[in-house]
Write an enzyme that holds these catalytic residues in place. Structure first.
Site, mmCIF file in Angstrom:
data_model
loop_
_atom_site.group_PDB
_atom_site.id
_atom_site.type_symbol
_atom_site.label_atom_id
_atom_site.label_comp_id
_atom_site.label_asym_id
_atom_site.label_seq_id
_atom_site.Cartn_x
_atom_site.Cartn_y
_atom_site.Cartn_z
ATOM 1 C CD GLN A 183 15.892 -64.073 27.353
ATOM 2 O OE1 GLN A 183 16.292 -65.135 27.819
ATOM 3 N NE2 GLN A 183 14.715 -63.959 26.772
ATOM 4 C CG HIS A 205 7.064 -63.956 30.555
ATOM 5 N ND1 HIS A 205 7.343 -64.570 29.348
ATOM 6 C CD2 HIS A 205 7.247 -62.633 30.359
ATOM 7 C CE1 HIS A 205 7.674 -63.635 28.459
ATOM 8 N NE2 HIS A 205 7.627 -62.463 29.048
ATOM 9 C CB CYS A 323 8.975 -59.373 21.361
ATOM 10 S SG CYS A 323 8.931 -60.157 22.981
#
Length: 403
Positions: A183, A205, A323
């Site tokens: 992040q 991604h 997730c």
């Protein structure tokens, strides 16, 4: 189309990255196996090397070795599991692993697996605003610690850890530092941040590159053991034919990563959203005020979590980590002292390169309308209005700052 405010879960591939990747596809592209010695293979290998240089440019330190992985989850497992296996094989005395309680589930699960392999795992608590305190870390450090794993930017709250200060204490006892930087890319000024690390996990991604590609960057002096076995690719550390189009896309995404101007723009959007939400009242902002500009995590008091999620089901926002499919209260918010009911009634809004002011206003309007509707029939909201204390209503002692 519903505005997309879930960039922390995944970002769209930037059109410039898509165009660049097209060079490596089709019979006229650089599709060859980069391990082949013929000219086509050498051209593909050169593209992989170019992408590796972009990674090293991000890290601002040529001393790292780049291992391509399927993403940050695999990189986290290779970092933690590979080090644990190396320690076990050498019968080293450093058998303790420290992880922050608010880490991504990939890090926490890898740590648990390392525990079953003989490492002693210790979880470090955080403050109510999500920060790992230096004293907390120092109290856990000793010469038996092999590795400390910390995310510079938390994936659920955007909390930014003081890596430079924490790294000094870690290295003072001879331990290694792993950063799960999934992040962080494009959201922090780099300024030598990664030079404090011994291992860094990346995932394309999360910064407008393709899914299915990431990297573990590590110091060559570290003796990691591979988790996969096969051919000799990547020095045997991660065997398998390299996905050249994905690697090239990751390199291009790093080349065009966000700068300070984009971070400033996103900060303005974040503050605009925060003002909208706090105007509703009964909102707890989860995380330190100086967190990353691309994440805003808010809990809505007086509402049942399942009802809130159902009411917002048509909005592209996040609930905890994408997730984590268990659906329970966020382990990150629980570690920050949020009661389960409040943690469950939280929403992660995450902004990105293509977010506009109209996106912010549209989502805020929809959230506000549905929150007001749910509170109109909520006995907990009526109790909260009467009591005026979120601690009393939710039965917690940890202070909760409510707007």
């Amino acid at each position: 189309m519903t505005p997309y405010l879930d960039y922390a879960a995944t970002t769209p591939v930037d059109p410039r990255v898509s165009r660049f990747m097209a060079r490596f596809e089709g019979p006229d592209g650089l599709f060859a196996n980069p391990g082949s010695d013929h000219p086509a293979g050498q051209g593909a290998a050169a593209a992989v090397d170019d992408a590796a240089q972009q990674v090293l440019g991000l890290l601002d330190d040529p001393g790292f070795r780049v291992i391509w992985t399927s993403g940050a989850t695999e990189a986290d497992n290779l970092a933690i599991g590979g080090l644990a296996r190396g320690v076990a094989r050498r019968d080293g005395r450093r058998r303790r692993l420290l992880v922050v309680a608010t880490e991504h589930s990939a890090v926490l699960a890898a740590a648990r697996a390392a525990g079953s392999a003989g490492m002693r795992v210790q979880t470090l608590p955080v403050s109510g605003d999500g920060l790992l305190g230096l004293r907390t870390l120092e109290s856990a450090l000793d010469d038996d610690v092999a590795l400390v794993s910390i995310a510079p930017v938390n994936n659920e709250t955007g909390v930014i850890q003081d890596i430079e200060t924490l790294a000094g204490a870690i290295h003072a006892v001879g331990a290694r530092l792993h950063l799960d930087a999934a992040q962080a890319v494009g959201h922090l000024p780099e300024d030598g941040l990664y030079r404090h690390a011994d291992m860094v996990s990346l995932s394309a991604h999360k910064f407008y590159g393709p899914k299915g590609i990431g990297a573990l960057c590590y110091r060559p002096a570290l003796r990691l053991e591979p988790l996969l076995h096969g051919g000799g690719q990547q020095g045997g550390m991660r065997p398998g034919t390299l996905p050249v189009p994905l690697i090239a896309g990751m390199g291009e995404a790093l080349r065009i990563r966000a700068d300070q101007g984009e971070r400033t723009r996103q900060r303005g959007l974040q503050q605009r959203l925060r003002q909208h939400l706090e105007a509703l009242g009964g909102v707890v902002i989860n995380g330190h005020d100086d967190g990353s500009a691309h994440v805003l995590n808010a809990s809505f008091a007086g509402i049942q979590g399942t009802a809130l999620r159902a009411a917002l089901a048509d909005l592209s926002v996040g609930f905890g980590s994408a997730c984590n499919s268990r659906g329970g209260p966020s382990h990150v918010l629980r570690a920050m002292g949020r009661p389960d009911a409040l943690a469950h009634a939280s929403v992660r809004f995450s902004l990105g390169r293509f977010t506009t002011e109209s996106d912010i206003d549209s989502v805020a309007e929809r959230v506000g309308e549905r929150v007001r509707r749910l509170r109109a029939i909520s006995p907990v909201w009526r109790e909260l209005q009467a009591a005026g204390s979120i601690e009393d209503v939710y039965g917690v002692t940890t202070p909760q700052r409510m707007a």
